[in-house]
Motif scaffolding. Sequence first.
Motif, PDB file in Angstrom:
ATOM      1  N   LEU A   7       0.621  -1.253  -0.056  1.00  0.00           N
ATOM      2  CA  LEU A   7      -0.077  -0.138   0.045  1.00  0.00           C
ATOM      3  C   LEU A   7       0.810   1.384  -0.001  1.00  0.00           C
ATOM      4  N   ARG A   8       1.951   1.217   0.599  1.00  0.00           N
ATOM      5  CA  ARG A   8       2.892   2.236   0.625  1.00  0.00           C
ATOM      6  C   ARG A   8       3.534   2.603  -0.587  1.00  0.00           C
ATOM      7  N   ARG A   9       3.936   1.353  -1.114  1.00  0.00           N
ATOM      8  CA  ARG A   9       4.475   1.314  -2.601  1.00  0.00           C
ATOM      9  C   ARG A   9       3.406   2.251  -3.602  1.00  0.00           C
ATOM     10  N   LEU A  10       2.145   1.560  -3.439  1.00  0.00           N
ATOM     11  CA  LEU A  10       1.171   2.187  -4.253  1.00  0.00           C
ATOM     12  C   LEU A  10       0.826   3.697  -4.008  1.00  0.00           C
ATOM     13  N   SER A  11       1.028   4.049  -2.789  1.00  0.00           N
ATOM     14  CA  SER A  11       0.905   5.409  -2.633  1.00  0.00           C
ATOM     15  C   SER A  11       1.808   6.350  -3.138  1.00  0.00           C
ATOM     16  N   ASP A  12       3.250   5.747  -3.117  1.00  0.00           N
ATOM     17  CA  ASP A  12       4.310   6.563  -3.607  1.00  0.00           C
ATOM     18  C   ASP A  12       4.106   6.476  -5.247  1.00  0.00           C
ATOM     19  N   ALA A  13       3.520   5.572  -5.589  1.00  0.00           N
ATOM     20  CA  ALA A  13       3.570   5.497  -7.387  1.00  0.00           C
ATOM     21  C   ALA A  13       2.262   6.501  -7.569  1.00  0.00           C
ATOM     22  N   VAL A  14       1.222   6.551  -6.955  1.00  0.00           N
ATOM     23  CA  VAL A  14       0.055   7.500  -6.942  1.00  0.00           C
ATOM     24  C   VAL A  14       0.530   8.869  -6.915  1.00  0.00           C
ATOM     25  N   ASN A  15       1.538   9.047  -5.897  1.00  0.00           N
ATOM     26  CA  ASN A  15       2.252  10.427  -5.670  1.00  0.00           C
ATOM     27  C   ASN A  15       3.067  10.767  -7.014  1.00  0.00           C
ATOM     28  N   GLN A  16       3.684   9.795  -7.395  1.00  0.00           N
ATOM     29  CA  GLN A  16       4.450  10.329  -8.623  1.00  0.00           C
ATOM     30  C   GLN A  16       3.411  10.710  -9.872  1.00  0.00           C
ATOM     31  N   VAL A  17       2.381   9.779  -9.955  1.00  0.00           N
ATOM     32  CA  VAL A  17       1.491  10.281 -11.006  1.00  0.00           C
ATOM     33  C   VAL A  17       0.985  11.475 -10.872  1.00  0.00           C
ATOM     34  N   ALA A  18       0.387  12.020  -9.701  1.00  0.00           N
ATOM     35  CA  ALA A  18      -0.061  13.105  -9.157  1.00  0.00           C
ATOM     36  C   ALA A  18       1.005  14.360  -9.467  1.00  0.00           C
ATOM     37  N   ILE A  19       2.136  13.874  -9.381  1.00  0.00           N
ATOM     38  CA  ILE A  19       3.286  14.963  -9.748  1.00  0.00           C
ATOM     39  C   ILE A  19       3.149  15.315 -11.094  1.00  0.00           C
ATOM     40  N   VAL A  20       3.271  14.155 -12.025  1.00  0.00           N
ATOM     41  CA  VAL A  20       3.400  13.985 -13.276  1.00  0.00           C
ATOM     42  C   VAL A  20       2.190  14.928 -13.860  1.00  0.00           C
ATOM     43  N   LEU A  21       0.860  14.790 -13.209  1.00  0.00           N
ATOM     44  CA  LEU A  21      -0.358  15.190 -13.790  1.00  0.00           C
ATOM     45  C   LEU A  21      -0.501  16.887 -13.599  1.00  0.00           C
ATOM     46  N   SER A  22       0.414  17.220 -12.093  1.00  0.00           N
ATOM     47  CA  SER A  22       0.133  18.508 -11.896  1.00  0.00           C
ATOM     48  C   SER A  22       1.169  19.327 -12.799  1.00  0.00           C
ATOM     49  N   VAL A  23       2.189  18.774 -13.006  1.00  0.00           N
ATOM     50  CA  VAL A  23       3.178  19.483 -13.847  1.00  0.00           C
ATOM     51  C   VAL A  23       2.656  19.525 -15.233  1.00  0.00           C
ATOM     52  N   GLY A  24       1.894  18.575 -15.711  1.00  0.00           N
ATOM     53  CA  GLY A  24       1.146  18.565 -16.955  1.00  0.00           C
ATOM     54  C   GLY A  24       0.249  19.556 -17.074  1.00  0.00           C
ATOM     55  N   CYS A  25      -0.603  19.668 -16.041  1.00  0.00           N
ATOM     56  CA  CYS A  25      -1.351  21.050 -16.009  1.00  0.00           C
ATOM     57  C   CYS A  25      -1.039  22.333 -16.049  1.00  0.00           C
ATOM     58  N   ILE A  26       0.066  22.438 -15.339  1.00  0.00           N
ATOM     59  CA  ILE A  26       0.860  23.784 -15.414  1.00  0.00           C
ATOM     60  C   ILE A  26       1.212  24.091 -16.719  1.00  0.00           C
ATOM     61  N   LEU A  27       2.170  22.883 -17.325  1.00  0.00           N
ATOM     62  CA  LEU A  27       2.558  23.223 -18.688  1.00  0.00           C
ATOM     63  C   LEU A  27       1.487  23.583 -19.596  1.00  0.00           C
ATOM     64  N   ALA A  28       0.345  22.821 -19.413  1.00  0.00           N
ATOM     65  CA  ALA A  28      -0.669  23.338 -20.334  1.00  0.00           C
ATOM     66  C   ALA A  28      -1.445  24.500 -20.303  1.00  0.00           C
ATOM     67  N   MET A  29      -1.456  24.911 -18.996  1.00  0.00           N
ATOM     68  CA  MET A  29      -1.815  26.381 -18.770  1.00  0.00           C
ATOM     69  C   MET A  29      -0.936  27.343 -19.359  1.00  0.00           C
ATOM     70  N   LEU A  30       0.589  27.176 -18.974  1.00  0.00           N
ATOM     71  CA  LEU A  30       1.448  27.851 -19.583  1.00  0.00           C
ATOM     72  C   LEU A  30       1.423  28.033 -21.264  1.00  0.00           C
ATOM     73  N   GLY A  31       1.261  26.892 -21.720  1.00  0.00           N
ATOM     74  CA  GLY A  31       1.145  26.804 -23.021  1.00  0.00           C
ATOM     75  C   GLY A  31       0.021  27.517 -23.731  1.00  0.00           C
ATOM     76  N   ILE A  32      -1.212  27.376 -23.162  1.00  0.00           N
ATOM     77  CA  ILE A  32      -2.283  28.097 -23.655  1.00  0.00           C
ATOM     78  C   ILE A  32      -2.040  29.564 -23.520  1.00  0.00           C
TER      79      ILE A  32
END
Length: 181
Positions: A7-32
């Motif tokens: 479960l802790r490994r899953l939490s860490d993996a989900v956290n990495q996905v959340a980081i990637v999604l957040s960065v993607g959203c920021i980059l999308a906003m900046l791109g727009i």
Amino acid sequence: MNLLVPLRRLSDAVNQVAIVLSVGCILAMLGISFTAFLYKLITGSSLSWTYSLARLFLPWIGFLSMTISLRYGEHVAMTLFVRSLPRVMIKIAAGLCLGVLALFAAMLVWYGWGYFQGATQVYMVSAQIQIPSKFTAIVVPLSGVIILLHLVHGFSLLEHFIDDDSMIGELIESNDAENRS
């Protein structure tokens, strides 16, 4: 206890996905926004849809960064007050804190799911760009689920359980190792 490790490994993996999604959203906003800037610079007129489209990423950035900051212990805490308490009281305060976090996450899931199901509007970004409000509404219960998942890390989420002496020792050792190489 054997269940906590995956479960802790899953939490860490989900956290990495959340980081990637957040960065993607920021980059999308900046791109727009940059596209709108260039269009205005080149043509002299502005695109009507850029602001509306860019702001749809704000809830995603806000809610996902809330889960990321929780995972790294970067949330609001009364560390000075808590560290002045006896060790038993620190554990009680930490348990209460984790309980409140769990309650908050459960409320995000419960009420957020109702909010998501009731989100029937369509954002009219432009005549051609129409985005269902479910796109922004789903992040509310999703962030609650992520917070609940992160709670498997227990007291390590709370900064008053970080041992300052060992952390300082690790920093000195890593700095010495860098200086040697």
